[in-house]
Design a protein around this motif. Structure first.
Motif, short mmCIF file in Angstrom:
data_model
loop_
_atom_site.label_atom_id
_atom_site.label_comp_id
_atom_site.label_asym_id
_atom_site.label_seq_id
_atom_site.Cartn_x
_atom_site.Cartn_y
_atom_site.Cartn_z
N ALA A 88 0.75 -1.20 -0.10
CA ALA A 88 -0.14 0.00 0.03
C ALA A 88 0.81 1.26 0.01
O ALA A 88 0.63 2.39 -0.38
CB ALA A 88 -1.16 0.00 1.24
N LEU A 89 2.10 1.21 0.20
CA LEU A 89 3.17 2.29 0.42
C LEU A 89 3.80 2.68 -0.91
O LEU A 89 4.40 3.51 -1.21
CB LEU A 89 4.02 2.00 1.46
CG LEU A 89 3.55 1.80 2.91
CD1 LEU A 89 4.87 1.38 3.63
CD2 LEU A 89 2.98 3.18 3.21
N ARG A 90 3.69 1.77 -1.94
CA ARG A 90 4.25 1.92 -3.39
C ARG A 90 3.93 3.37 -3.88
O ARG A 90 5.00 3.48 -4.64
CB ARG A 90 3.72 0.77 -4.14
CG ARG A 90 4.25 -0.61 -3.79
CD ARG A 90 4.13 -1.66 -4.80
NE ARG A 90 5.00 -1.60 -5.92
CZ ARG A 90 4.81 -2.39 -6.95
NH1 ARG A 90 4.16 -3.49 -6.89
NH2 ARG A 90 5.29 -2.40 -7.93
N GLY A 91 2.83 3.81 -3.59
CA GLY A 91 2.44 5.01 -4.59
C GLY A 91 3.33 6.47 -4.06
O GLY A 91 3.36 7.08 -4.90
N LEU A 92 3.94 6.19 -3.02
CA LEU A 92 4.61 7.32 -2.47
C LEU A 92 5.86 7.54 -3.08
O LEU A 92 6.49 6.44 -3.40
CB LEU A 92 4.81 7.19 -0.80
CG LEU A 92 3.36 7.32 -0.19
CD1 LEU A 92 3.70 6.69 1.09
CD2 LEU A 92 3.00 8.66 0.05
N SER A 93 6.27 8.55 -3.33
CA SER A 93 7.35 9.16 -4.18
C SER A 93 8.66 8.96 -3.55
O SER A 93 9.66 8.64 -4.23
CB SER A 93 7.37 10.79 -4.69
OG SER A 93 7.32 11.27 -3.50
N HIS A 94 8.72 8.86 -2.01
CA HIS A 94 10.01 8.52 -1.49
C HIS A 94 10.18 6.96 -1.01
O HIS A 94 10.93 6.58 -0.28
CB HIS A 94 10.15 9.49 -0.05
CG HIS A 94 9.07 8.97 0.73
ND1 HIS A 94 7.60 8.81 0.76
CD2 HIS A 94 9.31 8.35 2.16
CE1 HIS A 94 6.85 8.67 1.74
NE2 HIS A 94 8.02 8.21 2.62
N ILE A 95 9.07 6.14 -1.62
CA ILE A 95 9.23 4.76 -1.26
C ILE A 95 10.12 4.06 -2.29
O ILE A 95 10.00 4.06 -3.49
CB ILE A 95 7.96 3.93 -1.17
CG1 ILE A 95 6.95 4.70 -0.09
CG2 ILE A 95 8.08 2.71 -1.15
CD1 ILE A 95 7.74 4.45 1.32
N TYR A 96 11.25 3.26 -2.00
CA TYR A 96 11.98 2.39 -2.86
C TYR A 96 11.54 1.10 -2.78
O TYR A 96 11.92 0.42 -1.76
CB TYR A 96 13.22 2.81 -2.84
CG TYR A 96 14.05 2.33 -3.79
CD1 TYR A 96 14.61 3.38 -4.78
CD2 TYR A 96 14.67 1.17 -3.96
CE1 TYR A 96 15.39 2.92 -5.87
CE2 TYR A 96 15.28 0.76 -5.07
CZ TYR A 96 15.84 1.53 -6.08
OH TYR A 96 16.44 1.05 -7.18
N TYR A 97 10.59 0.70 -3.15
CA TYR A 97 10.03 -0.71 -2.88
C TYR A 97 10.68 -1.92 -3.89
O TYR A 97 10.98 -1.69 -5.07
CB TYR A 97 8.50 -0.71 -3.74
CG TYR A 97 7.79 -1.80 -3.33
CD1 TYR A 97 7.11 -1.87 -1.93
CD2 TYR A 97 7.58 -2.93 -4.21
CE1 TYR A 97 6.40 -3.21 -1.91
CE2 TYR A 97 7.22 -4.15 -4.08
CZ TYR A 97 6.20 -4.40 -2.89
OH TYR A 97 5.58 -5.20 -2.66
N LEU A 98 11.12 -2.94 -3.10
CA LEU A 98 11.56 -4.06 -3.88
C LEU A 98 10.93 -5.35 -3.15
O LEU A 98 10.41 -5.42 -2.10
CB LEU A 98 13.27 -4.37 -3.30
CG LEU A 98 14.08 -3.04 -3.80
CD1 LEU A 98 15.45 -3.30 -3.24
CD2 LEU A 98 14.35 -3.05 -5.36
N ASP A 99 10.76 -6.50 -3.91
CA ASP A 99 10.15 -7.54 -3.67
C ASP A 99 11.18 -8.36 -2.86
O ASP A 99 10.47 -9.32 -1.82
CB ASP A 99 9.88 -8.44 -5.17
CG ASP A 99 8.52 -7.97 -5.83
OD1 ASP A 99 7.58 -7.37 -4.88
OD2 ASP A 99 8.43 -7.86 -7.03
N THR A 100 12.55 -8.32 -3.05
CA THR A 100 13.42 -9.10 -2.09
C THR A 100 14.74 -8.25 -2.43
O THR A 100 14.81 -7.40 -3.33
CB THR A 100 13.48 -10.76 -2.48
OG1 THR A 100 14.16 -11.13 -1.30
CG2 THR A 100 13.92 -10.78 -3.90
#
Length: 471
Positions: free
Chosen positions: A97-109
């Motif tokens: 749910a946090l993925r949309g934020l511009s400062h989030i660096y999202y990784l699956d692993t």
């Protein structure tokens, strides 16, 4: 003041219908859109409760860690939190749910060498290091279980690098790229299963803890019933998940737009934070024990555990971690200053940050305070039958070495009576103040319902207090 939902519900329904329409139009993962109207925290809770059973406090913690990178001046150290729960416990839905934020660096692993590698790209191409991308970001790792399931040496190497990276500067030399230096301050939110974490827990504490672990609470019967009901509404689930993501994304964006300012903590809150910092630092300390044996007067073999070494960090880092998190929690909850509500949440985090067997013992000793101030290892085993009497004997020796519990024997009891264990005063006070007298945990199973204690469940050893026998 509570929001008047009679005015908001039509707007929510309209927003949700738009999402369902996008999904029906074969948009597999439509972009998260910002909801521009005012959003209450209660709406975030309700949105997630429609897609699964998740604790409201865990939602707050996830948002607090994510928001901390947007306003990093409230914390002197980065906030690194890991959600610990079994598969299908809503960890993934929450962090996604946090993925949309511009400062989030999202990784699956993560790969085995993600932060700074010695790889040199072919001529004309650029080599990428993760640390170059993370300054002032929040690194979200959906699945740390895969990483922690790699071979032991690889995991230890990565954990060692994380210790250095946490201090915001990292330098590494490789024969192919020479000396590479980085400066990056970032928050981190990851997910892992208890089994994967337990494989490396001792090493994590040994090299110096940097993580706060948040164990997801076990499902109650009521939550399990609701969960089954949600699972049978699969035709709406995808839309509900997207709406929950949009609500959380929009709520954090709304907070950031207000540029909130907190009032300083009062003396009472400062004292509670100091006590919880001691609890965390001792609870995640390292104790090395060795099994010893001897023959008793009847020639029978007796075994016991002797403490060989103890390593406990000073409480300063834990204080900075807890103080920072309490401030971001207060902002997420719409407070003007840190309150006792945040202290209760931090008490739960403090217990879940220590190894689970220690936490169970401390929790049971604390829950029994109103009925009985101490427990023997056999009485504790009766309360927690999934662990053996022998395990609790060793565990109490660890907790004693960490200065979390103490013990006594009845003055007029037989010489081979068992030790009665109780929380040390500073640990008891830390929990009591954090929970508040009116919020003290209730006894789930009263000691008076246990079998009468057997005063002959231990045999005197040459070392008496420093060791305790097991059968």
């Amino acid at each position: 003041m509570e929001q008047d939902y009679t005015k908001v519900e039509p707007q929510i329904e309209k927003e949700f219908q738009k999402i369902e329409s996008e999904i029906k139009d074969n948009k597999k993962d439509p972009d998260v859109e910002l909801i521009t109207r005012h959003i209450e925290l209660e709406e975030v809770y309700q949105a997630f409760e429609k897609i699964g059973a998740v604790s409201r406090e865990v939602i707050d913690i996830a948002m607090a860690i994510a928001y901390s990178s947007l306003k990093s001046d409230l914390a002197d150290v980065p906030l690194w939190g890991v959600l610990v729960g079994p598969p299908s416990s809503m960890k993934t839905e929450l962090v996604k749910a946090l993925r949309g934020l511009s400062h989030i660096y999202y990784l699956d692993t993560l790969t085995s060498n993600p932060f700074s590698s010695g790889y040199v790209a072919p001529k004309g191409r650029k080599s990428y290091d993760l640390l170059d991308e993370l300054d002032n970001k929040c690194l979200v790792i959906r699945d740390m279980t895969t990483l922690f399931s790699l071979n032991e040496e690889t995991v230890k190497k990565l954990l060692g690098e994380l210790v250095a990276i946490y201090d915001e500067e990292f330098a590494k030399f490789s024969p192919t790229r020479g000396l590479k230096s980085y400066k990056a301050k970032f928050s981190l939110l990851g997910c892992i299963t208890p089994a994967a974490l337990n494989k490396h827990r001792r090493y994590i504490d040994m090299i110096g803890a940097r993580f706060l672990f948040i164990r997801l609470p076990e499902l109650t019967s009521e939550r399990e019933r609701k969960g089954f009901g949600i699972a049978w509404q699969s035709e709406k689930r995808k839309g509900l998940i997207k709406y929950a993501r949009e609500i959380m994304y929009s709520y954090i964006t709304q907070i950031d737009g207000k540029n909130p300012i907190l009032l300083p903590e009062d003396v009472n809150i400062q004292e509670i934070l100091n006590g919880l910092a001691v609890l965390v630092s001792r609870g995640r300390g390292t104790v090395l024990t060795k099994q010893q044996s001897f023959k008793d007067d009847e020639g029978k073999d007796r075994t016991y555990y002797e403490v060989e070494d103890v390593q406990v960090e000073e409480p300063w880092r834990a204080l900075l971690q807890l103080r920072g998190l309490s401030r971001y929690l207060a902002i997420v909850r719409g407070k003007e200053t840190v309150t006792t509500d945040e202290m209760k949440t931090l008490a739960e985090i403090g217990l879940s940050t220590m190894p689970v067997d220690r936490a169970e013992a401390v929790q049971q000793l604390f829950k029994q305070l109103n009925t009985r101030p101490s427990l023997t290892s056999k009485e504790l085993q009766a309360l927690l039958p999934h662990r053996s009497h022998r395990t609790f004997q060793r565990l109490f020796k660890e907790l004693e070495a960490l200065k979390m519990v103490d013990a006594y024997k009845e003055p007029d009891g037989p010489p081979n009576q068992p030790w009665h264990w109780f929380l040390r005063e500073d640990i008891q006070n830390a929990l009591t103040k954090a929970y508040g007298i009116e919020n003290m945990p209730q006894v789930e199973e009263e000691v008076k319902e246990l079998p009468p204690p057997n005063l002959f469940d231990a045999t005197e050893t040459p070392n008496d207090r420093t060791v305790e026998n097991t059968f």
